[in-house]
Design a protein around this motif. Sequence first.
Motif, PDB file in Angstrom:
ATOM      1  N   SER A 103       0.852  -1.192   0.000  1.00 16.93           N
ATOM      2  CA  SER A 103       0.000   0.000   0.000  1.00 16.93           C
ATOM      3  C   SER A 103       0.886   1.239   0.000  1.00 16.93           C
ATOM      4  CB  SER A 103      -0.966   0.011   1.192  1.00 16.93           C
ATOM      5  OG  SER A 103      -0.285   0.257   2.387  1.00 16.93           O
ATOM      6  N   MET A 104       0.284   2.376  -0.343  1.00 15.85           N
ATOM      7  CA  MET A 104       1.042   3.626  -0.428  1.00 15.85           C
ATOM      8  C   MET A 104       0.194   4.778   0.066  1.00 15.85           C
ATOM      9  SD  MET A 104       2.959   3.386  -4.128  1.00 15.85           S
ATOM     10  CE  MET A 104       1.460   3.145  -5.071  1.00 15.85           C
ATOM     11  N   ALA A 105       0.884   5.821   0.507  1.00 19.20           N
ATOM     12  CA  ALA A 105       0.225   7.078   0.872  1.00 19.20           C
ATOM     13  C   ALA A 105       1.153   8.214   0.469  1.00 19.20           C
ATOM     14  CB  ALA A 105      -0.045   7.128   2.373  1.00 19.20           C
ATOM     15  N   ILE A 106       0.557   9.298   0.039  1.00 16.19           N
ATOM     16  CA  ILE A 106       1.328  10.492  -0.317  1.00 16.19           C
ATOM     17  C   ILE A 106       0.912  11.611   0.614  1.00 16.19           C
ATOM     18  CG2 ILE A 106       1.746  12.236  -2.078  1.00 16.19           C
ATOM     19  CD1 ILE A 106       1.198  10.072  -4.183  1.00 16.19           C
ATOM     20  N   LYS A 107       1.880  12.250   1.209  1.00 14.39           N
ATOM     21  CA  LYS A 107       1.624  13.443   2.011  1.00 14.39           C
ATOM     22  C   LYS A 107       2.608  14.497   1.558  1.00 14.39           C
ATOM     23  CE  LYS A 107      -0.748  15.436   5.191  1.00 14.39           C
ATOM     24  NZ  LYS A 107      -2.184  15.558   5.072  1.00 14.39           N
ATOM     25  N   GLU A 108       2.078  15.577   1.028  1.00 15.14           N
ATOM     26  CA  GLU A 108       2.866  16.657   0.446  1.00 15.14           C
ATOM     27  C   GLU A 108       3.815  16.073  -0.603  1.00 15.14           C
ATOM     28  OE1 GLU A 108       4.397  18.799   3.803  1.00 15.14           O
ATOM     29  OE2 GLU A 108       2.425  19.620   4.262  1.00 15.14           O
ATOM     30  N   ASN A 109       5.105  16.131  -0.396  1.00 16.36           N
ATOM     31  CA  ASN A 109       6.037  15.651  -1.420  1.00 16.36           C
ATOM     32  C   ASN A 109       6.763  14.371  -1.009  1.00 16.36           C
ATOM     33  OD1 ASN A 109       5.543  17.662  -3.377  1.00 16.36           O
ATOM     34  ND2 ASN A 109       6.662  19.102  -2.104  1.00 16.36           N
ATOM     35  N   THR A 110       6.113  13.571  -0.160  1.00 15.27           N
ATOM     36  CA  THR A 110       6.718  12.326   0.293  1.00 15.27           C
ATOM     37  C   THR A 110       5.795  11.151  -0.033  1.00 15.27           C
ATOM     38  OG1 THR A 110       7.840  13.487   2.093  1.00 15.27           O
ATOM     39  CG2 THR A 110       7.709  11.098   2.262  1.00 15.27           C
ATOM     40  N   LEU A 111       6.386  10.122  -0.637  1.00 19.59           N
ATOM     41  CA  LEU A 111       5.679   8.880  -0.931  1.00 19.59           C
ATOM     42  C   LEU A 111       6.046   7.872   0.145  1.00 19.59           C
ATOM     43  CD1 LEU A 111       4.012   7.078  -2.904  1.00 19.59           C
ATOM     44  CD2 LEU A 111       6.182   6.556  -4.042  1.00 19.59           C
ATOM     45  N   HIS A 112       5.043   7.306   0.795  1.00 21.37           N
ATOM     46  CA  HIS A 112       5.238   6.297   1.841  1.00 21.37           C
ATOM     47  C   HIS A 112       4.763   4.961   1.269  1.00 21.37           C
ATOM     48  CE1 HIS A 112       4.722  10.153   3.866  1.00 21.37           C
ATOM     49  NE2 HIS A 112       5.449   9.673   4.852  1.00 21.37           N
ATOM     50  N   VAL A 113       5.642   3.972   1.235  1.00 17.97           N
ATOM     51  CA  VAL A 113       5.310   2.677   0.653  1.00 17.97           C
ATOM     52  C   VAL A 113       5.382   1.613   1.746  1.00 17.97           C
ATOM     53  CG1 VAL A 113       5.894   0.959  -1.093  1.00 17.97           C
ATOM     54  CG2 VAL A 113       6.306   3.383  -1.551  1.00 17.97           C
ATOM     55  N   ALA A 114       4.271   0.919   1.997  1.00 12.02           N
ATOM     56  CA  ALA A 114       4.263  -0.215   2.920  1.00 12.02           C
ATOM     57  C   ALA A 114       4.853  -1.400   2.168  1.00 12.02           C
ATOM     58  CB  ALA A 114       2.852  -0.519   3.406  1.00 12.02           C
ATOM     59  N   ASP A 115       6.097  -1.733   2.481  1.00 10.59           N
ATOM     60  CA  ASP A 115       6.825  -2.813   1.813  1.00 10.59           C
ATOM     61  C   ASP A 115       6.683  -4.067   2.668  1.00 10.59           C
ATOM     62  OD1 ASP A 115       8.615  -4.527   0.608  1.00 10.59           O
ATOM     63  OD2 ASP A 115      10.182  -3.018   0.366  1.00 10.59           O
ATOM     64  N   LYS A 116       5.683  -4.865   2.341  1.00 16.18           N
ATOM     65  CA  LYS A 116       5.332  -6.024   3.162  1.00 16.18           C
ATOM     66  C   LYS A 116       6.450  -7.055   3.219  1.00 16.18           C
ATOM     67  CE  LYS A 116       1.478  -9.162   3.888  1.00 16.18           C
ATOM     68  NZ  LYS A 116       0.222  -9.638   3.328  1.00 16.18           N
ATOM     69  N   GLY A 117       7.106  -7.304   2.104  1.00 16.88           N
ATOM     70  CA  GLY A 117       8.160  -8.310   2.049  1.00 16.88           C
ATOM     71  C   GLY A 117       9.414  -7.924   2.814  1.00 16.88           C
ATOM     72  N   ASN A 118       9.728  -6.630   2.856  1.00 15.06           N
ATOM     73  CA  ASN A 118      10.908  -6.158   3.591  1.00 15.06           C
ATOM     74  C   ASN A 118      10.563  -5.650   4.991  1.00 15.06           C
ATOM     75  OD1 ASN A 118      12.950  -6.697   1.670  1.00 15.06           O
ATOM     76  ND2 ASN A 118      12.370  -4.879   0.503  1.00 15.06           N
ATOM     77  N   ASN A 119       9.271  -5.788   5.383  1.00 14.41           N
ATOM     78  CA  ASN A 119       8.821  -5.415   6.734  1.00 14.41           C
ATOM     79  C   ASN A 119       9.191  -3.982   7.104  1.00 14.41           C
ATOM     80  OD1 ASN A 119       7.586  -7.929   7.572  1.00 14.41           O
ATOM     81  ND2 ASN A 119       9.653  -8.752   7.503  1.00 14.41           N
ATOM     82  N   CYS A 120       8.824  -3.054   6.221  1.00 19.56           N
ATOM     83  CA  CYS A 120       9.164  -1.659   6.508  1.00 19.56           C
ATOM     84  C   CYS A 120       8.270  -0.718   5.711  1.00 19.56           C
ATOM     85  CB  CYS A 120      10.630  -1.385   6.169  1.00 19.56           C
ATOM     86  SG  CYS A 120      11.008  -1.519   4.411  1.00 19.56           S
ATOM     87  N   ILE A 121       8.381   0.549   6.065  1.00 21.81           N
ATOM     88  CA  ILE A 121       7.819   1.630   5.267  1.00 21.81           C
ATOM     89  C   ILE A 121       9.003   2.302   4.593  1.00 21.81           C
ATOM     90  CG2 ILE A 121       6.594   3.837   5.288  1.00 21.81           C
ATOM     91  CD1 ILE A 121       4.839   1.414   5.920  1.00 21.81           C
ATOM     92  N   VAL A 122       8.975   2.382   3.282  1.00 16.21           N
ATOM     93  CA  VAL A 122      10.019   3.075   2.534  1.00 16.21           C
ATOM     94  C   VAL A 122       9.493   4.474   2.239  1.00 16.21           C
ATOM     95  CG1 VAL A 122      11.427   3.095   0.440  1.00 16.21           C
ATOM     96  CG2 VAL A 122      10.805   0.911   1.498  1.00 16.21           C
ATOM     97  N   ARG A 123      10.268   5.479   2.621  1.00 19.06           N
ATOM     98  CA  ARG A 123       9.886   6.869   2.369  1.00 19.06           C
ATOM     99  C   ARG A 123      10.775   7.424   1.269  1.00 19.06           C
ATOM    100  NH1 ARG A 123      10.475  10.274   6.963  1.00 19.06           N
ATOM    101  NH2 ARG A 123       8.787  11.544   6.193  1.00 19.06           N
ATOM    102  N   LEU A 124      10.128   8.009   0.255  1.00 21.89           N
ATOM    103  CA  LEU A 124      10.818   8.541  -0.918  1.00 21.89           C
ATOM    104  C   LEU A 124      10.271   9.918  -1.252  1.00 21.89           C
ATOM    105  CD1 LEU A 124      10.021   5.375  -3.003  1.00 21.89           C
ATOM    106  CD2 LEU A 124      12.294   5.889  -2.192  1.00 21.89           C
ATOM    107  N   THR A 125      11.072  10.706  -1.965  1.00 23.38           N
ATOM    108  CA  THR A 125      10.516  11.915  -2.561  1.00 23.38           C
ATOM    109  C   THR A 125       9.627  11.459  -3.717  1.00 23.38           C
ATOM    110  OG1 THR A 125      12.268  12.185  -4.198  1.00 23.38           O
ATOM    111  CG2 THR A 125      12.622  13.208  -2.018  1.00 23.38           C
ATOM    112  N   LEU A 126       8.802  12.335  -4.228  1.00 27.73           N
ATOM    113  CA  LEU A 126       7.934  11.973  -5.353  1.00 27.73           C
ATOM    114  C   LEU A 126       8.739  11.709  -6.617  1.00 27.73           C
ATOM    115  CD1 LEU A 126       4.894  14.328  -4.781  1.00 27.73           C
ATOM    116  CD2 LEU A 126       5.179  11.937  -4.115  1.00 27.73           C
ATOM    117  N   GLU A 127       9.977  12.178  -6.651  1.00 32.31           N
ATOM    118  CA  GLU A 127      10.862  11.901  -7.788  1.00 32.31           C
ATOM    119  C   GLU A 127      11.502  10.522  -7.658  1.00 32.31           C
ATOM    120  OE1 GLU A 127      11.100  14.923  -5.999  1.00 32.31           O
ATOM    121  OE2 GLU A 127       9.667  15.690  -7.457  1.00 32.31           O
ATOM    122  N   GLY A 128      11.408   9.907  -6.458  1.00 32.79           N
ATOM    123  CA  GLY A 128      11.949   8.567  -6.254  1.00 32.79           C
ATOM    124  C   GLY A 128      13.233   8.522  -5.454  1.00 32.79           C
ATOM    125  N   THR A 129      13.681   9.657  -4.939  1.00 30.95           N
ATOM    126  CA  THR A 129      14.898   9.685  -4.124  1.00 30.95           C
ATOM    127  C   THR A 129      14.600   9.119  -2.737  1.00 30.95           C
ATOM    128  OG1 THR A 129      15.648  11.647  -5.303  1.00 30.95           O
ATOM    129  CG2 THR A 129      16.719  11.164  -3.190  1.00 30.95           C
TER     130      THR A 129
END
Length: 184
Positions: A103-129
């Motif tokens: 699953s994913m959520a966007i707040k302002e310029n941050t993409l939050h990805v629920a990475d189920k397989g790696n057991n974490c939330i990956v936070r990225l800029t909207l450009e992917g950094t």
Amino acid sequence: NTTTIIPLTASPHQLLITLDGQHVQNSPYDLEVLHKYDHNALRGVQQVIKCPSAPFCVAVHDNGDLYIGAYDDCIYVYDAAGHWKKTIGCHGNNDGQFDYPFSMAIKENTLHVADKGNNCIVRLTLEGTFINKLSATGAAGVLVDENKKIFVSDCLGHKIYAFDSDGGNRHVLTIDGNVMVTVD
């Protein structure tokens, strides 16, 4: 009593009133149209997006950009018109890589990805950094509230993780039965 009728097609409609199976002539009821819908305004809204892999989740930015987390562990970004813009990440467990973006959520310029397989939330800029990872076992759902507090559901341990906006100060809430928990 009030009955609301919403026509599903843009064609003339006729309202007939029956009582005990008999049509009521000169009904004492009035028909008042409260809203006029422009059915043509809805035409062309549907876009066909050709995602190279089966989608798992989707998030939409305020500017209309569509982020699709897919089966091949990539995130595909499309503009509001449905045109491909870029691909973020790939399969793996390094920074900016995913293993089952659930699953994913966007707040302002941050993409939050629920990475189920790696057991974490990956936070990225909207450009992917890559920004950072937040440890969250069984990460299945992610939500970011108006105060930028990050909530993550743990589908394995019946827990909710709550993080501050920068990802610090993790609180673990155990869900037991029908208990409602409030986090300050």
